[in-house]
Each structure stands twice: as C-alpha cells, then as structure tokens.
Design an enzyme around this catalytic site. Structure first.
Site, PDB file in Angstrom:
ATOM      1  N   CYS A   1      -4.728  12.660  13.298  1.00 40.93           N
ATOM      2  CA  CYS A   1      -5.524  11.474  13.018  1.00 40.93           C
ATOM      3  C   CYS A   1      -5.589  10.641  14.278  1.00 40.93           C
ATOM      4  CB  CYS A   1      -4.959  10.707  11.836  1.00 40.93           C
ATOM      5  SG  CYS A   1      -3.381   9.990  12.191  1.00 40.93           S
TER       6      CYS A   1
ATOM      7  N   ARG B   1      -9.213  -0.133   3.888  1.00 41.24           N
ATOM      8  CA  ARG B   1      -8.349   0.927   3.322  1.00 41.24           C
ATOM      9  C   ARG B   1      -7.003   0.346   2.911  1.00 41.24           C
ATOM     10  NH1 ARG B   1      -8.076   6.478   6.588  1.00 41.24           N
ATOM     11  NH2 ARG B   1      -6.442   6.648   5.044  1.00 41.24           N
TER      12      ARG B   1
ATOM     13  N   ASP C   1       3.610  -0.104  12.290  1.00 38.84           N
ATOM     14  CA  ASP C   1       2.403  -0.620  11.640  1.00 38.84           C
ATOM     15  C   ASP C   1       2.125  -2.091  11.979  1.00 38.84           C
ATOM     16  OD1 ASP C   1       1.963   1.842  10.583  1.00 38.84           O
ATOM     17  OD2 ASP C   1       2.551   1.370   8.539  1.00 38.84           O
TER      18      ASP C   1
ATOM     19  N   ARG D   1       0.910  14.115  13.968  1.00 39.63           N
ATOM     20  CA  ARG D   1       1.527  13.972  12.651  1.00 39.63           C
ATOM     21  C   ARG D   1       1.792  15.312  11.952  1.00 39.63           C
ATOM     22  NH1 ARG D   1      -1.066   8.575  10.036  1.00 39.63           N
ATOM     23  NH2 ARG D   1       0.895   8.577   8.896  1.00 39.63           N
TER      24      ARG D   1
ATOM     25  N   LYS E   1       0.839  -1.210   0.000  1.00 39.94           N
ATOM     26  CA  LYS E   1       0.000   0.000   0.000  1.00 39.94           C
ATOM     27  C   LYS E   1       0.872   1.258   0.000  1.00 39.94           C
ATOM     28  CE  LYS E   1      -1.816   1.537   4.034  1.00 39.94           C
ATOM     29  NZ  LYS E   1      -1.513   2.944   4.334  1.00 39.94           N
ATOM     30  N   ASN E   2       1.812   1.331   0.944  1.00 47.85           N
ATOM     31  CA  ASN E   2       2.548   2.588   1.092  1.00 47.85           C
ATOM     32  C   ASN E   2       3.482   2.877  -0.079  1.00 47.85           C
ATOM     33  OD1 ASN E   2       1.188   3.053   3.419  1.00 47.85           O
ATOM     34  ND2 ASN E   2       2.853   2.450   4.791  1.00 47.85           N
TER      35      ASN E   2
HETATM   36  C1  UD1 Z   1       4.435   6.389   6.757  1.00 48.29           C
HETATM   37  C2  UD1 Z   1       3.435   5.303   6.468  1.00 48.29           C
HETATM   38  C3  UD1 Z   1       2.757   4.839   7.756  1.00 48.29           C
HETATM   39  C4  UD1 Z   1       3.790   4.451   8.792  1.00 48.29           C
HETATM   40  C5  UD1 Z   1       4.822   5.554   8.976  1.00 48.29           C
HETATM   41  C6  UD1 Z   1       5.951   5.175   9.920  1.00 48.29           C
HETATM   42  C7  UD1 Z   1       2.733   5.924   4.246  1.00 48.29           C
HETATM   43  C8  UD1 Z   1       1.632   6.368   3.357  1.00 48.29           C
HETATM   44  N1  UD1 Z   1       2.448   5.809   5.540  1.00 48.29           N
HETATM   45  O1  UD1 Z   1       3.682   7.494   7.279  1.00 48.29           O
HETATM   46  O2  UD1 Z   1       1.945   3.706   7.441  1.00 48.29           O
HETATM   47  O3  UD1 Z   1       3.142   4.235  10.039  1.00 48.29           O
HETATM   48  O4  UD1 Z   1       5.392   5.910   7.711  1.00 48.29           O
HETATM   49  O5  UD1 Z   1       6.583   4.039   9.483  1.00 48.29           O
HETATM   50  O6  UD1 Z   1       3.820   5.629   3.777  1.00 48.29           O
HETATM   51  N2  UD1 Z   1       6.902  13.650  11.755  1.00 48.29           N
HETATM   52  C9  UD1 Z   1       7.180  14.935  12.168  1.00 48.29           C
HETATM   53  N3  UD1 Z   1       7.318  15.900  11.232  1.00 48.29           N
HETATM   54  C10 UD1 Z   1       7.195  15.655   9.887  1.00 48.29           C
HETATM   55  C11 UD1 Z   1       6.919  14.341   9.465  1.00 48.29           C
HETATM   56  C12 UD1 Z   1       6.785  13.348  10.423  1.00 48.29           C
HETATM   57  O7  UD1 Z   1       7.282  15.192  13.373  1.00 48.29           O
HETATM   58  O8  UD1 Z   1       7.333  16.591   9.081  1.00 48.29           O
HETATM   59  C13 UD1 Z   1       6.703  12.588  12.756  1.00 48.29           C
HETATM   60  C14 UD1 Z   1       5.274  12.037  12.703  1.00 48.29           C
HETATM   61  O9  UD1 Z   1       4.383  12.829  13.470  1.00 48.29           O
HETATM   62  C15 UD1 Z   1       5.447  10.654  13.272  1.00 48.29           C
HETATM   63  C16 UD1 Z   1       6.853  10.265  12.809  1.00 48.29           C
HETATM   64  O10 UD1 Z   1       7.508  11.473  12.436  1.00 48.29           O
HETATM   65  O11 UD1 Z   1       5.414  10.710  14.679  1.00 48.29           O
HETATM   66  C17 UD1 Z   1       6.857   9.306  11.639  1.00 48.29           C
HETATM   67  O12 UD1 Z   1       6.194   9.891  10.562  1.00 48.29           O
HETATM   68  P1  UD1 Z   1       6.545   9.542   9.056  1.00 48.29           P
HETATM   69  O13 UD1 Z   1       7.726   8.634   8.992  1.00 48.29           O
HETATM   70  O14 UD1 Z   1       6.600  10.825   8.306  1.00 48.29           O
HETATM   71  O15 UD1 Z   1       5.253   8.736   8.634  1.00 48.29           O
HETATM   72  P2  UD1 Z   1       4.363   8.948   7.348  1.00 48.29           P
HETATM   73  O16 UD1 Z   1       5.190   9.171   6.161  1.00 48.29           O
HETATM   74  O17 UD1 Z   1       3.266   9.914   7.653  1.00 48.29           O
END
Ligand code: UD1
Length: 432
Positions: free
Chosen positions: A118, A399, A307, A123, A23-24
């Site tokens: 969420c 989803r 996850d 996030r 998915k991701n």
């Molecule tokens: C992706 C995955 C999700 C998975 C996550 C962590 C997708 C579509 N989703 O989510 O399934 O759970 O990786 O493996 O690929 N953060 C910040 N600032 C930012 C960005 C992130 O503080 O600008 C924090 C987030 O709040 C979170 C952590 O970093 O606590 C990890 O987030 P991130 O690795 O960015 O996850 P996603 O890309 O949203």
C-alpha cells in the site's frame, strides 16, 4: 467517490469535540464477531467507509448486520455461507486480513485475497502465517488468495519477531477455539488488541494478559454468550484534534477519550510547548507559546504511534527550530513531506528520518492525500496556512475519520468537503 476538502487557514480552533469509536478496534471486533454463535450488539462503532467495507465482507460471509442507531449495530452469524472473501469486496481494505483467524477457527477453512502493498509500505503477512501454521493450519497462496485450512486447531507457543497488531489479533482470534493453551510472546500491546480481547472474553473466550507482551489463550469449545459491547474511543482521532488545536494556537476540549491511550502524544506535545490537561475522560489542549522542535521515533505501543506521525510533522513545520522524526514501523511513510513542501514547509527525508526545519508560515496550495493520516496532516497544515488549501484524495480521510469536516467546523474551522466527478485516484485510475 472522490472528494476534496477546501480549508482556509488562520482561525484558532476553539470549543469542544467528542471523539468516535476506534476505527482499528471496530474493524477487529467486527471480524471477531464471526466467532460469536449468538447475536451481539456493538456500540460506539464509527460509521466510516472502512467499517462499511468490513461489514460488506462479513455480510457476504454470512453475518447479518443491522444498524440500530447512528453508532450501534447488531451482528448475528448463525452459520457462515462462504469461506471465501471475494477480491472485489476486500481489496479496498487491508484490515480484511483479520478475517483469516476467525473464519478459519469457525469453519476449518478460509480463503482471502492476499493484500497487495500500500502507499505506506510493503506490509508482509509472514507473522500471521507463522502463527496460524503453529496452531496447525496449512497455509498456502493460490491464485492470489491466502488459503488456510485445518480440521482442528491446537494451542501452541508462538513468538512474534515483531509485535504486529494484525498478527497478534488474528492468532488470538484463531486460538480462542483451538484445543489447549496458546501463548503469544512479543505480542502487540496496542489498546485495540486489548479491546478485541475484552470483546472476545465477553462472548466466552479465555484470554489473559492482553496489553502485556505475553498473551495466554485457553481454547474453549464455543463462543456463545450474547453481549452488548462498547468499543473504545479512537486515540488517533483524539490525537489528530489535539495536534490541530496546538497547530492553530487554539484551545480545545476533547471529550470521550481515554487519556492514558494518548500518553505518548501528550508527552511530546508538552515537550513542544503545548499545554495538555488530562481529566478522567477529557483532554484540554491549549497553545500559549512558540512551538519548540522535538525528536520523535515511532514505535509499537506504548511508543509514539506511527498513525500520528504525519499530523505531528505538519505541526513541526512551523516550530522554531529543527526536529527529527524517525519512522520505525513503515518503510514508506513520508510521502506527506513532498505535499507539505508544496505549502512552503522545509522537510528533508533521509532514509527513515524526516528532518523538519520550522518556517514562520505555510501557504495554501493544492495538495493530495496519499493515505488517511497524511490527508489529516494536510488538513491541519491547511488550518494554519495563509489563504486556501485544497486537499485532493480526501475520500481517504473519510475512511477513518467520522464527520471530520463537521467536527472541525464545530471548532471554528473554515472547511468544506466537495465530491469530485471523474477525478483520478492516486494510482491514476478513473474514479466513479
Ligand atoms: C495496524 C493498524 C494500523 C497501524 C499499525 C501499526 C489496523 C486495522 N491497522 O496495522 O493503523 O498503523 O497497526 O500500529 O489495526 N509486519 C510484518 N509481517 C507481518 C505483519 C506485519 O513484517 O506478518 C510489519 C508490517 O509490514 C509493518 C509492521 O510490521 O511494517 C507493523 O505492522 P502491524 O503491526 O501488523 O500493522 P497492521 O496490523 O497491519
């Protein structure tokens, strides 16, 4: 459409199951396809609701997407019609923030709704903004939209304070068309990041080092190669079946996987007492003894994936002893605990730690999925519980899991999905 899953526990899962595309990775690659000037074909795309939502968003922006068969589609984006993704289309899906980098790089401007928090945490997107700003974009928030613009992007050296998957992907996509070289330091190393980089290189990008913590991108003028690209298998779907097999005391062969991507889970399952045999693209999971308690900390890849945290908690509820699971990625990802408690589990949440005291047996109950992985965890709990479990909010599961019911039923589970009319969603709004 609101759905519920009803599962009757007590049957060990047996047989073989094939995992779908990740998915991701699919979501990121479909956003990356915006950069492609020629038509491309993508294989192993799971036709799940998150993918359908991202397809609606890129179609609105100007992509032409045609399903060719069950899991393959073609995408062509000769020109973008819009630089603004409307709220109604993208609010359903956080991953639509991955449109920022490619639309900005291709058009010099992009507006997407700022995602809200969420069910699993706040996030924020500060690292995405930091990266795009370093490439020369002006990034502002106006009337609930992120607005990024830059007539030209320029390569830069960007250090991520945290190896965010989404920020790494967005910056990597934007940097493909920037002038000069970009370095992303402390980059995310997740297999989905590598898959996106391989896809982008396929259409003509010059990305080096994806999968390590420093990614180097040499900007090119255009990404114009036609390709046929196959998305990697979903390691989290594979992991979910591994845990379900272990929980039910079954024996399952999981096919079409890359075992290395699942290694952090395999290592923990072995510690728990589950037998896992790795082949080239298969994993055989068998439980022959009592489950031992373990301590787990979720970490960025190659650490234990957040996850998989909920599903493993469901397994540990029936281990013979006390386990501690520490969640290091999201600040609010233990909501599954209170649902599992309704099934007789003993779980105490203290800050970032869940203390799971194993019980001999769970009992079926009415529970609610609070997010996609929590939903999968509740189904696993239902598979081992006495009597019937009703998992409400099951549309969240669909989803991310293709043919979840069909695949589990194929392994012998007693499981059915129902559509529920007039159900309220988690936020209490009436669902259509
Ligand atoms: C992706 C995955 C999700 C998975 C996550 C962590 C997708 C579509 N989703 O989510 O399934 O759970 O990786 O493996 O690929 N953060 C910040 N600032 C930012 C960005 C992130 O503080 O600008 C924090 C987030 O709040 C979170 C952590 O970093 O606590 C990890 O987030 P991130 O690795 O960015 O996850 P996603 O890309 O949203």
């Amino acid at each position: 459409m609101a759905q519920k899953i009803i599962v009757r526990g007590g049957r060990p899962l047996k047989g073989r199951v094939r995992v779908s595309g990740a998915k991701n990775a699919a979501l990121a690659i479909l956003c990356g396809a915006i950069l492609a000037e020629e038509s491309i074909v993508l294989d192993n795309i799971p036709n799940i609701s998150d993918v359908q939502h991202i397809i609606q968003a890129i179609t609105y922006l100007g992509a032409r997407v045609v399903w060719r068969k069950d899991d393959a589609l073609s995408v062509s984006v000769s020109a973008l019609k819009s630089r603004k993704a409307p709220y109604e289309l993208v609010k359903k899906l956080r991953a639509s923030n991955l449109l920022l980098g490619p639309v900005l790089a291709r058009c010099g401007e992009v507006r997407i709704p700022l995602p809200g928090g969420c069910n699993i945490g706040i996030r924020p997107m500060d690292l995405h903004f930091k990266g795009l700003s370093a490439l020369g974009a002006q990034v502002t928030i106006e009337r609930g939209y992120i607005w990024a613009r830059a007539p030209r992007l320029y390569g830069a050296q960007i250090y991520l304070d945290f190896p965010s998957v989404g920020a790494t992907e967005n910056i990597m996509m934007a940097a493909c068309l920037a002038e000069g070289q970009t370095l992303i330091e402390n980059a995310a190393k997740e297999p989905e990041v590598v898959d996106l980089a391989n896809f982008l290189n396929g259409i003509g990008a010059r990305i080096f080092g994806a999968g390590t913590d420093v990614i180097r991108i040499e900007g090119v003028k255009e990404l114009g190669r036609r390709i046929h690209y196959s998305v990697i298998p979903d390691r989290i779907e594979a992991g979910t079946f591994m845990v379900a097999a272990a929980a039910t005391g079954g024996k399952v062969k999981i096919e079409g996987v890359i075992p290395r991507h699942i290694q952090p889970l395999t290592a923990k399952l072995r510690e728990i007492g589950v037998e896992v045999v790795e082949g080239e693209d298969v994993l055989c999971v068998k439980r022959t003894q009592e489950l031992r308690p373990v301590n787990i900390k979720t970490m960025p890849y190659p650490g234990f994936p957040t996850d998989m945290q909920s599903q493993v908690i469901a397994l540990l509820t029936v281990a013979s002893g006390t386990s501690v699971v520490v969640e290091n990625i999201y600040e609010n990802r233990f909501q599954v605990a209170q649902e599992l408690r309704r099934m007789g589990a003993k779980i105490k949440v203290e800050g970032r730690a869940a203390i799971v005291e194993g019980v001999p047996q769970l009992c079926g109950a009415q529970v609610r999925a609070t997010d996609l992985r929590a939903g999968a965890a509740l189904v696993i709990a239902g598979l081992i519980a006495e009597e019937e479990t009703e998992v409400n909010g099951a549309e969240l599961i669909y989803r991310g899991y293709k043919d979840f019911e069909r695949k589990l039923a194929g392994l012998g589970a007693d499981i059915r999905t129902f559509t529920v009319a007039g159900e309220k969603d988690v936020a209490g709004k009436e669902k259509k």
